[in-house]
Design an enzyme around this catalytic site. Structure first.
Site, short mmCIF file in Angstrom:
data_model
loop_
_atom_site.label_atom_id
_atom_site.label_comp_id
_atom_site.label_asym_id
_atom_site.label_seq_id
_atom_site.Cartn_x
_atom_site.Cartn_y
_atom_site.Cartn_z
N ARG A 27 0.70 -1.18 -0.16
CA ARG A 27 -0.11 -0.19 0.28
C ARG A 27 0.80 1.02 0.62
O ARG A 27 2.13 1.01 0.98
CB ARG A 27 -1.07 -0.39 0.79
N ASP A 28 0.24 2.33 -0.72
CA ASP A 28 1.58 3.54 -1.19
C ASP A 28 0.95 4.32 0.52
O ASP A 28 -0.17 4.35 0.47
CB ASP A 28 0.82 4.57 -2.11
N ILE A 29 1.89 4.92 0.71
CA ILE A 29 1.99 5.59 1.80
C ILE A 29 0.95 6.81 2.56
O ILE A 29 0.90 7.75 3.54
CB ILE A 29 3.79 5.61 2.91
N ASN A 85 4.68 6.43 -14.10
CA ASN A 85 5.14 7.67 -13.85
C ASN A 85 6.59 7.45 -14.44
O ASN A 85 6.94 6.85 -13.95
CB ASN A 85 5.02 8.65 -12.81
N VAL A 94 9.90 8.53 -7.35
CA VAL A 94 10.90 7.23 -6.59
C VAL A 94 11.37 6.22 -7.64
O VAL A 94 10.82 6.23 -8.76
CB VAL A 94 10.11 6.31 -5.59
N HIS A 98 7.41 1.34 -10.92
CA HIS A 98 6.37 0.59 -10.00
C HIS A 98 4.95 1.05 -11.28
O HIS A 98 5.31 2.21 -11.72
CB HIS A 98 6.04 1.83 -8.55
N HIS A 100 1.06 1.94 -10.35
CA HIS A 100 0.69 2.60 -9.09
C HIS A 100 -1.23 1.76 -9.57
O HIS A 100 -1.24 1.93 -11.27
CB HIS A 100 -0.16 3.95 -9.47
#
Ligand code: 5GP
Length: 112
Positions: A27-29, A85, A94, A98, A100
């Site tokens: 999970r994204d922070i 992205n 980052v 990745h 999303h």
């Protein structure tokens, strides 16, 4: 080493929701939707620009892992959005690629 490499090595904690031999998802922070999960390859590509034809299977694994998880979680029929992205103008922060996966609300378009 990037933040995500440290998450793969369990040196930084994360809320991991899926793992296989090539992919990790957590999970994204800073979630931008009720569901916001990052699917990352364990192989550390900095940006999408590093990908070559030989890497098509790993990109496919990322996408399929995300779609399978969406179905398993029960929101696939309602829908979701996947985003990758790339570099500054893409909004990448980052430098370990990745995907999303965003869900749980209607998304806006254009994305901005
Ligand atoms: P990007 O902007 O590169 O496409 O996405 C990076 C994402 O990583 C952002 O959505 C950000 O909230 C997330 N992120 C940054 N640091 C951490 C962290 O330490 N843990 C988790 N789970 N997500 C993070």
């Amino acid at each position: 080493m990037t933040l995500f490499a440290k998450i793969i090595r369990r040196e930084i904690p994360a809320d991991i929701v899926y793992e296989d031999d090539e992919v990790l998802a957590f999970r994204d922070i800073n979630p931008q939707a009720p569901v916001h999960v990052l699917f990352i390859p364990k192989q550390p590509f900095a940006t999408m620009n590093e990908l070559t034809d030989a890497d098509a299977p790993i990109v496919g694994r990322l996408v399929i892992a995300a779609t399978k998880w969406a179905k398993a979680q029960g929101f696939a029929e309602d829908g979701y959005r996947v985003v990758m992205n790339c570099n500054r103008d893409g909004g990448q922060t980052v430098y370990h690629i990745h995907l999303h996966l965003l869900a749980g609300r209607a998304m806006h378009w254009p994305p901005g």
